[in-house]
Motif scaffolding. Structure first.
Motif, mmCIF file in Angstrom:
data_model
loop_
_atom_site.group_PDB
_atom_site.id
_atom_site.type_symbol
_atom_site.label_atom_id
_atom_site.label_comp_id
_atom_site.label_asym_id
_atom_site.label_seq_id
_atom_site.Cartn_x
_atom_site.Cartn_y
_atom_site.Cartn_z
ATOM 1 N N ARG A 64 -17.239 -8.985 -17.975
ATOM 2 C CA ARG A 64 -18.581 -8.498 -18.466
ATOM 3 C C ARG A 64 -18.775 -7.365 -18.718
ATOM 4 N NH1 ARG A 64 -19.461 -13.574 -19.842
ATOM 5 N NH2 ARG A 64 -19.524 -15.125 -18.295
ATOM 6 N N GLY A 65 -17.985 -6.507 -18.356
ATOM 7 C CA GLY A 65 -17.861 -5.035 -18.652
ATOM 8 C C GLY A 65 -18.692 -3.912 -17.931
ATOM 9 N N ALA A 66 -19.567 -4.427 -16.999
ATOM 10 C CA ALA A 66 -20.475 -3.598 -16.188
ATOM 11 C C ALA A 66 -19.822 -2.738 -15.052
ATOM 12 C CB ALA A 66 -21.550 -4.279 -15.705
ATOM 13 N N VAL A 67 -19.053 -3.607 -14.266
ATOM 14 C CA VAL A 67 -18.424 -3.014 -13.058
ATOM 15 C C VAL A 67 -16.973 -3.175 -13.148
ATOM 16 C CG1 VAL A 67 -18.459 -3.242 -10.530
ATOM 17 C CG2 VAL A 67 -20.625 -3.799 -11.772
ATOM 18 N N PRO A 68 -16.434 -2.138 -12.696
ATOM 19 C CA PRO A 68 -14.898 -2.211 -12.792
ATOM 20 C C PRO A 68 -14.337 -2.895 -11.391
ATOM 21 C CG PRO A 68 -15.635 -0.208 -12.094
ATOM 22 C CD PRO A 68 -16.813 -0.725 -12.417
ATOM 23 N N ARG A 69 -12.844 -3.634 -11.789
ATOM 24 C CA ARG A 69 -12.536 -4.318 -10.497
ATOM 25 C C ARG A 69 -11.078 -3.772 -10.201
ATOM 26 N NH1 ARG A 69 -12.917 -10.523 -13.152
ATOM 27 N NH2 ARG A 69 -15.039 -10.124 -14.286
ATOM 28 N N ALA A 70 -10.593 -4.004 -9.101
ATOM 29 C CA ALA A 70 -9.445 -3.537 -8.598
ATOM 30 C C ALA A 70 -8.963 -4.575 -7.645
ATOM 31 C CB ALA A 70 -9.376 -2.314 -8.075
ATOM 32 N N VAL A 71 -7.557 -4.842 -7.892
ATOM 33 C CA VAL A 71 -6.801 -5.412 -6.745
ATOM 34 C C VAL A 71 -5.844 -4.725 -5.972
ATOM 35 C CG1 VAL A 71 -5.115 -7.318 -6.370
ATOM 36 C CG2 VAL A 71 -6.766 -7.845 -8.248
ATOM 37 N N VAL A 72 -5.761 -4.637 -4.754
ATOM 38 C CA VAL A 72 -4.975 -3.817 -3.790
ATOM 39 C C VAL A 72 -4.192 -4.656 -3.037
ATOM 40 C CG1 VAL A 72 -5.136 -1.918 -2.141
ATOM 41 C CG2 VAL A 72 -6.943 -2.160 -3.924
ATOM 42 N N ALA A 73 -3.081 -4.144 -2.907
ATOM 43 C CA ALA A 73 -1.788 -5.066 -2.006
ATOM 44 C C ALA A 73 -1.445 -4.228 -0.997
ATOM 45 C CB ALA A 73 -0.984 -5.786 -2.707
ATOM 46 N N ARG A 74 -1.306 -4.486 0.323
ATOM 47 C CA ARG A 74 -0.475 -4.173 1.098
ATOM 48 C C ARG A 74 1.150 -3.789 0.826
ATOM 49 N NH1 ARG A 74 2.135 -4.977 6.345
ATOM 50 N NH2 ARG A 74 2.033 -3.212 7.639
ATOM 51 N N ARG A 75 1.374 -5.017 0.145
ATOM 52 C CA ARG A 75 3.033 -4.953 -0.200
ATOM 53 C C ARG A 75 2.863 -6.036 -1.431
ATOM 54 N NH1 ARG A 75 7.407 -8.461 1.028
ATOM 55 N NH2 ARG A 75 6.181 -9.746 2.517
ATOM 56 N N GLN A 76 3.769 -5.594 -2.334
ATOM 57 C CA GLN A 76 4.123 -6.451 -3.640
ATOM 58 C C GLN A 76 5.557 -6.786 -3.583
ATOM 59 O OE1 GLN A 76 2.055 -5.019 -7.570
ATOM 60 N NE2 GLN A 76 3.170 -3.214 -6.415
ATOM 61 N N GLN A 133 9.020 -0.509 -6.301
ATOM 62 C CA GLN A 133 9.374 -0.895 -5.006
ATOM 63 C C GLN A 133 8.044 -0.625 -4.122
ATOM 64 O OE1 GLN A 133 12.847 0.575 -2.885
ATOM 65 N NE2 GLN A 133 14.108 0.797 -4.665
ATOM 66 N N SER A 134 7.501 -1.739 -3.643
ATOM 67 C CA SER A 134 6.374 -1.504 -3.153
ATOM 68 C C SER A 134 6.272 -2.124 -1.701
ATOM 69 C CB SER A 134 5.327 -2.451 -4.007
ATOM 70 O OG SER A 134 5.662 -2.305 -5.518
ATOM 71 N N PRO A 135 6.891 -1.299 -0.709
ATOM 72 C CA PRO A 135 6.629 -1.774 0.574
ATOM 73 C C PRO A 135 5.442 -1.498 1.546
ATOM 74 C CG PRO A 135 8.016 0.176 0.356
ATOM 75 C CD PRO A 135 7.618 -0.163 -0.678
ATOM 76 N N PRO A 136 5.009 -2.013 2.582
ATOM 77 C CA PRO A 136 3.880 -1.347 3.089
ATOM 78 C C PRO A 136 3.887 0.047 3.385
ATOM 79 C CG PRO A 136 4.943 -3.540 4.037
ATOM 80 C CD PRO A 136 5.820 -2.851 3.289
ATOM 81 N N GLY A 137 2.619 0.602 3.365
ATOM 82 C CA GLY A 137 2.569 1.970 3.662
ATOM 83 C C GLY A 137 2.202 2.861 2.347
ATOM 84 N N GLY A 138 2.094 2.308 0.972
ATOM 85 C CA GLY A 138 1.600 2.970 -0.152
ATOM 86 C C GLY A 138 0.653 2.191 -0.411
ATOM 87 N N VAL A 139 0.303 2.955 -1.608
ATOM 88 C CA VAL A 139 -1.024 2.158 -2.489
ATOM 89 C C VAL A 139 -0.536 1.567 -3.825
ATOM 90 C CG1 VAL A 139 -3.111 2.821 -3.672
ATOM 91 C CG2 VAL A 139 -2.572 4.272 -1.765
#
Length: 258
Positions: free
Chosen positions: A47-59, A71-77
């Motif tokens: 809808r364009g009003a509020v930004p969204r974000a998905v965050v994962a502890r690990r990918q 490389q996306s182990p635990p401990g990073g953003v």
């Protein structure tokens, strides 16, 4: 600072800090935050009003430039965001540089000297600390929204050629080396980037001041080009003797910095 966990902690911190709202999803693990964000945007239209974000502890299958695995182990953003787009240019170049500048500013506030390796990496002591993956989503000829993925090494193990905040000087960073705290810092940088894109010239000047190298190598010929500056759409302006050219990484994948 953040005694709750996940999306609730981030939302609470932003509210207490007077920061603008985000729609947030925090996951313990996922294949890729980019994929989860795509599914979210499909299930709940933008809808364009509020930004969204998905965050994962690990990918398990994080994406970098050109489909390379991050490389996306635990401990990073590990974060993917959808942002309203108010910029003048439909190319993702200025968005990526605006995010790089905004995140560099957050890191510099902790006393950390940061260089930008055009177009999408942040370096400390020549080692990769963060990567940025920008792109635009269009509806016809208009930009519908901007998307950006951010990977920031905090206390996670890193591959050769990379560095984590926990390994950086000054040691003040060690007292702030929490992935949750730095996720909040990345969100603040994305807020800042949405304003920076309104002044592409300022973004380019701020990027030039932080460039890691004033030369790039042509992967086809092996020749070196001198960096003359940046065009306001984020393209790199180059000179080789009397020859001049411009390279836009997000369009043609032309170059790597020296």
């Amino acid at each position: 600072m953040l005694k709750r966990s996940g999306a609730a902690a981030l939302a609470h911190w932003r509210q207490c800090s007077g920061q603008p709202p985000w729609r947030l999803r925090a996951l313990p693990v996922c294949a890729s935050t980019e994929t989860v964000l795509s599914d979210w945007l499909q299930d709940s239209p933008w809808r364009g009003a509020v930004p969204r974000a998905v965050v994962a502890r690990r990918q398990t299958c994080g994406h970098g430039q050109w489909g390379r695995r991050w490389q996306s182990p635990p401990g990073g953003v590990w974060l993917s965001a959808a942002l309203p787009w108010r910029g003048q240019h439909a190319a993702p170049g200025v968005l990526g540089l605006a995010v790089a500048v905004a995140l560099a500013e957050r890191l510099e506030a902790f006393g950390l000297p940061v260089a930008i390796k055009w177009p999408n990496d942040l370096l400390v002591d020549g080692c990769k600390l963060a990567g940025i993956l920008p792109r635009m989503v269009h509806r016809g000829s208009r930009v519908r929204l901007a998307r950006v993925g951010v990977g920031l090494n905090v206390v996670n193990p890193v591959p050769p050629g990379a560095i984590a905040l926990a390994d950086c000087q000054p040691k003040v960073l060690l007292r702030s080396s929490s992935a949750l705290i730095w996720t909040a810092e990345v969100l603040s940088a994305l807020d800042r980037a949405q304003n920076l894109v309104l002044d592409p010239d300022a973004v380019c000047q701020a990027t030039e001041a932080r460039l890691w190298s004033r030369e790039v190598r042509d992967p086809d010929t092996g020749g070196h080009w001198h960096v003359e500056g940046l065009r306001e759409d984020g393209a790199l302006l180059l000179r080789q003797g009397a020859r001049t050219t411009s390279w836009t990484r997000w369009l043609d994948g032309a170059v790597d910095g020296l």
